[in-house]
Design a protein around this motif. Sequence first.
Motif, PDB file in Angstrom:
ATOM      1  N   ALA A  40      43.022  46.505  25.655  1.00 37.94           N
ATOM      2  CA  ALA A  40      42.481  46.421  27.011  1.00 37.94           C
ATOM      3  C   ALA A  40      42.167  47.847  27.489  1.00 37.94           C
ATOM      4  CB  ALA A  40      43.417  45.675  27.944  1.00 37.94           C
ATOM      5  N   SER A  41      42.617  48.233  28.681  1.00 39.23           N
ATOM      6  CA  SER A  41      42.185  49.523  29.241  1.00 39.23           C
ATOM      7  C   SER A  41      42.818  50.744  28.586  1.00 39.23           C
ATOM      8  CB  SER A  41      42.438  49.551  30.749  1.00 39.23           C
ATOM      9  OG  SER A  41      41.485  48.748  31.411  1.00 39.23           O
ATOM     10  N   VAL A  42      43.765  50.570  27.685  1.00 37.37           N
ATOM     11  CA  VAL A  42      44.241  51.719  26.916  1.00 37.37           C
ATOM     12  C   VAL A  42      43.131  52.204  25.972  1.00 37.37           C
ATOM     13  CG1 VAL A  42      46.037  52.529  25.307  1.00 37.37           C
ATOM     14  CG2 VAL A  42      46.646  51.042  27.193  1.00 37.37           C
ATOM     15  N   THR A  43      42.057  51.427  25.882  1.00 39.37           N
ATOM     16  CA  THR A  43      40.852  51.885  25.187  1.00 39.37           C
ATOM     17  C   THR A  43      40.260  53.119  25.875  1.00 39.37           C
ATOM     18  OG1 THR A  43      40.361  49.569  24.624  1.00 39.37           O
ATOM     19  CG2 THR A  43      38.562  51.161  24.373  1.00 39.37           C
ATOM     20  N   PRO A 145      33.564  50.220  25.750  1.00 36.09           N
ATOM     21  CA  PRO A 145      34.438  51.400  25.697  1.00 36.09           C
ATOM     22  C   PRO A 145      35.524  51.375  26.768  1.00 36.09           C
ATOM     23  CG  PRO A 145      32.130  52.039  25.681  1.00 36.09           C
ATOM     24  CD  PRO A 145      32.166  50.590  26.033  1.00 36.09           C
ATOM     25  N   ALA A 146      35.419  50.426  27.687  1.00 40.76           N
ATOM     26  CA  ALA A 146      36.410  50.320  28.759  1.00 40.76           C
ATOM     27  C   ALA A 146      37.621  49.501  28.365  1.00 40.76           C
ATOM     28  CB  ALA A 146      35.767  49.691  30.001  1.00 40.76           C
ATOM     29  N   ARG A 147      37.454  48.551  27.387  1.00 39.68           N
ATOM     30  CA  ARG A 147      38.543  47.585  27.219  1.00 39.68           C
ATOM     31  C   ARG A 147      38.618  46.855  25.897  1.00 39.68           C
ATOM     32  NH1 ARG A 147      35.771  43.880  31.853  1.00 39.68           N
ATOM     33  NH2 ARG A 147      33.837  43.451  30.738  1.00 39.68           N
ATOM     34  N   ASP A 148      37.738  47.111  24.955  1.00 42.99           N
ATOM     35  CA  ASP A 148      37.680  46.270  23.762  1.00 42.99           C
ATOM     36  C   ASP A 148      38.226  46.925  22.499  1.00 42.99           C
ATOM     37  OD1 ASP A 148      36.701  44.073  25.093  1.00 42.99           O
ATOM     38  OD2 ASP A 148      34.592  44.580  24.754  1.00 42.99           O
ATOM     39  N   PHE A 204      42.085  59.948  32.095  1.00 42.69           N
ATOM     40  CA  PHE A 204      43.529  59.738  32.057  1.00 42.69           C
ATOM     41  C   PHE A 204      44.059  59.636  33.482  1.00 42.69           C
ATOM     42  CE2 PHE A 204      42.334  61.763  28.176  1.00 42.69           C
ATOM     43  CZ  PHE A 204      43.155  61.228  27.195  1.00 42.69           C
ATOM     44  N   GLU A 205      44.870  58.609  33.736  1.00 43.67           N
ATOM     45  CA  GLU A 205      45.523  58.522  35.035  1.00 43.67           C
ATOM     46  C   GLU A 205      46.647  59.536  35.100  1.00 43.67           C
ATOM     47  OE1 GLU A 205      48.444  56.137  37.831  1.00 43.67           O
ATOM     48  OE2 GLU A 205      47.920  55.126  35.966  1.00 43.67           O
ATOM     49  N   ILE A 206      46.812  60.185  36.229  1.00 40.04           N
ATOM     50  CA  ILE A 206      47.880  61.162  36.437  1.00 40.04           C
ATOM     51  C   ILE A 206      48.861  60.582  37.444  1.00 40.04           C
ATOM     52  CG2 ILE A 206      48.435  63.492  37.226  1.00 40.04           C
ATOM     53  CD1 ILE A 206      45.582  64.282  36.329  1.00 40.04           C
ATOM     54  N   ARG A 207      50.141  60.614  37.084  1.00 36.75           N
ATOM     55  CA  ARG A 207      51.126  59.941  37.912  1.00 36.75           C
ATOM     56  C   ARG A 207      51.209  60.504  39.326  1.00 36.75           C
ATOM     57  NH1 ARG A 207      55.219  58.350  40.374  1.00 36.75           N
ATOM     58  NH2 ARG A 207      56.728  56.815  39.664  1.00 36.75           N
ATOM     59  N   GLY A 208      51.292  61.810  39.441  1.00 38.30           N
ATOM     60  CA  GLY A 208      51.435  62.418  40.756  1.00 38.30           C
ATOM     61  C   GLY A 208      52.644  61.854  41.486  1.00 38.30           C
ATOM     62  N   ARG A 209      52.446  61.494  42.746  1.00 38.69           N
ATOM     63  CA  ARG A 209      53.535  60.949  43.574  1.00 38.69           C
ATOM     64  C   ARG A 209      53.317  59.467  43.881  1.00 38.69           C
ATOM     65  NH1 ARG A 209      57.589  64.550  42.891  1.00 38.69           N
ATOM     66  NH2 ARG A 209      56.816  66.678  43.176  1.00 38.69           N
ATOM     67  N   LYS A 210      52.590  58.781  43.045  1.00 40.56           N
ATOM     68  CA  LYS A 210      52.262  57.380  43.305  1.00 40.56           C
ATOM     69  C   LYS A 210      53.505  56.491  43.320  1.00 40.56           C
ATOM     70  CE  LYS A 210      47.763  57.649  41.021  1.00 40.56           C
ATOM     71  NZ  LYS A 210      47.420  58.047  39.673  1.00 40.56           N
ATOM     72  N   HIS A 226      47.718  55.738  30.468  1.00 43.29           N
ATOM     73  CA  HIS A 226      46.962  54.564  30.892  1.00 43.29           C
ATOM     74  C   HIS A 226      47.753  53.319  30.529  1.00 43.29           C
ATOM     75  CE1 HIS A 226      43.259  52.791  32.352  1.00 43.29           C
ATOM     76  NE2 HIS A 226      42.693  53.997  32.358  1.00 43.29           N
ATOM     77  N   PHE A 227      47.550  52.260  31.309  1.00 44.66           N
ATOM     78  CA  PHE A 227      48.067  50.962  30.885  1.00 44.66           C
ATOM     79  C   PHE A 227      46.910  49.973  30.830  1.00 44.66           C
ATOM     80  CE2 PHE A 227      48.196  49.966  35.432  1.00 44.66           C
ATOM     81  CZ  PHE A 227      47.991  48.584  35.483  1.00 44.66           C
ATOM     82  N   GLY A 228      47.149  48.849  30.131  1.00 42.01           N
ATOM     83  CA  GLY A 228      46.093  47.861  29.956  1.00 42.01           C
ATOM     84  C   GLY A 228      46.524  46.475  30.369  1.00 42.01           C
ATOM     85  N   GLN A 229      45.554  45.660  30.736  1.00 44.01           N
ATOM     86  CA  GLN A 229      45.837  44.305  31.184  1.00 44.01           C
ATOM     87  C   GLN A 229      46.338  43.406  30.060  1.00 44.01           C
ATOM     88  OE1 GLN A 229      45.822  42.781  34.263  1.00 44.01           O
ATOM     89  NE2 GLN A 229      45.673  44.855  35.081  1.00 44.01           N
ATOM     90  N   SER A 230      46.279  43.869  28.818  1.00 46.92           N
ATOM     91  CA  SER A 230      46.820  43.097  27.708  1.00 46.92           C
ATOM     92  C   SER A 230      48.308  43.364  27.494  1.00 46.92           C
ATOM     93  CB  SER A 230      46.046  43.401  26.417  1.00 46.92           C
ATOM     94  OG  SER A 230      46.087  44.790  26.126  1.00 46.92           O
ATOM     95  N   GLY A 231      48.936  44.065  28.454  1.00 50.08           N
ATOM     96  CA  GLY A 231      50.368  44.336  28.351  1.00 50.08           C
ATOM     97  C   GLY A 231      50.678  45.551  27.507  1.00 50.08           C
ATOM     98  N   THR A 232      49.849  46.574  27.640  1.00 48.43           N
ATOM     99  CA  THR A 232      49.944  47.773  26.799  1.00 48.43           C
ATOM    100  C   THR A 232      50.040  49.022  27.668  1.00 48.43           C
ATOM    101  OG1 THR A 232      47.529  47.907  26.779  1.00 48.43           O
ATOM    102  CG2 THR A 232      48.571  46.717  24.966  1.00 48.43           C
TER     103      THR A 232
END
Length: 272
Positions: A40-43, A145-148, A204-210, A226-232
């Motif tokens: 998924a989005s870890v792609t 390239p977003a998710r496959d 890449f997502e950056i954690r920051g103070r989220k 990154h995390f993905g909707q496929s549980g990754t």
Amino acid sequence: MQSLAEIENWPVPAAAAAVVRADGTLAGAHGPTDRRFPLASVTKPLAAYAVLVAYEEGALDLDEPAGPEGSTVRHLLAHTSGLAFDEHRVTSPPGTRRLYSNAGFEVLGEHVAKVTGIPFAEYLRQAVLAPLGMAGTALEGAGSPARDGVSCVDDLVRFAAELQAPRLLDPRTVAEAMTVQYPGTKGVLPGYGHQSPNDWGLGFEIRGRKEPHWTGATSSPRTFGHFGQSGTFLWVDPDAGVGCAVLTDRDFGPWAVGVWPGFTDGVLRELG
């Protein structure tokens, strides 16, 4: 690592996990680490790395036009192009909002294919996957390239090692990719609601103070991934000097929100 065995208690049919240190050595692994799972989005981090290779090869510039009017490669990588989540439709001016966009990464793939003359899936293979020995990873066919993408944990820890000690890219390029782009930009982190700011680097997502967040309460603000909707998920914590990859075969949902942060805290505690 005892903390990795926690995946046995997750409500998923199958899961695999591994941790790699900054020096490239494996700290631990658990489960079928050679099994291929949908990313998924870890792609997206893999796709972003290919875009950065194209940049270093001189095929493109990060600030050249790409996507909607006024948008650049940098905007697309940082989810600030203004493109909608899953539609090639403009919803805001570039650089004004953090609109997480699968469509933006599809435009990136098309742009790289155009400037290199190589289909994006093949460019990704040549530029990133083959050099890192990621034989179990692919963006198959005309996949997004977003998710496959598909991959295995064994391959993803190779990528996590590369992110910590780059060989394919100049370390300065990687440092730029992990630096917040368009600081202060607000937006929605899928699955976790509105974040102000919603920090993001180049792909890449950056954690920051989220808060809330899918990484741990003890993850450093510099943690990226990154995390993905496929549980990754895939994260690297530069302050801890480790990266972690986890793949499962159950879609992201409340179960993941409940167990992922504690798992990450357990990994960091055991290595600390």
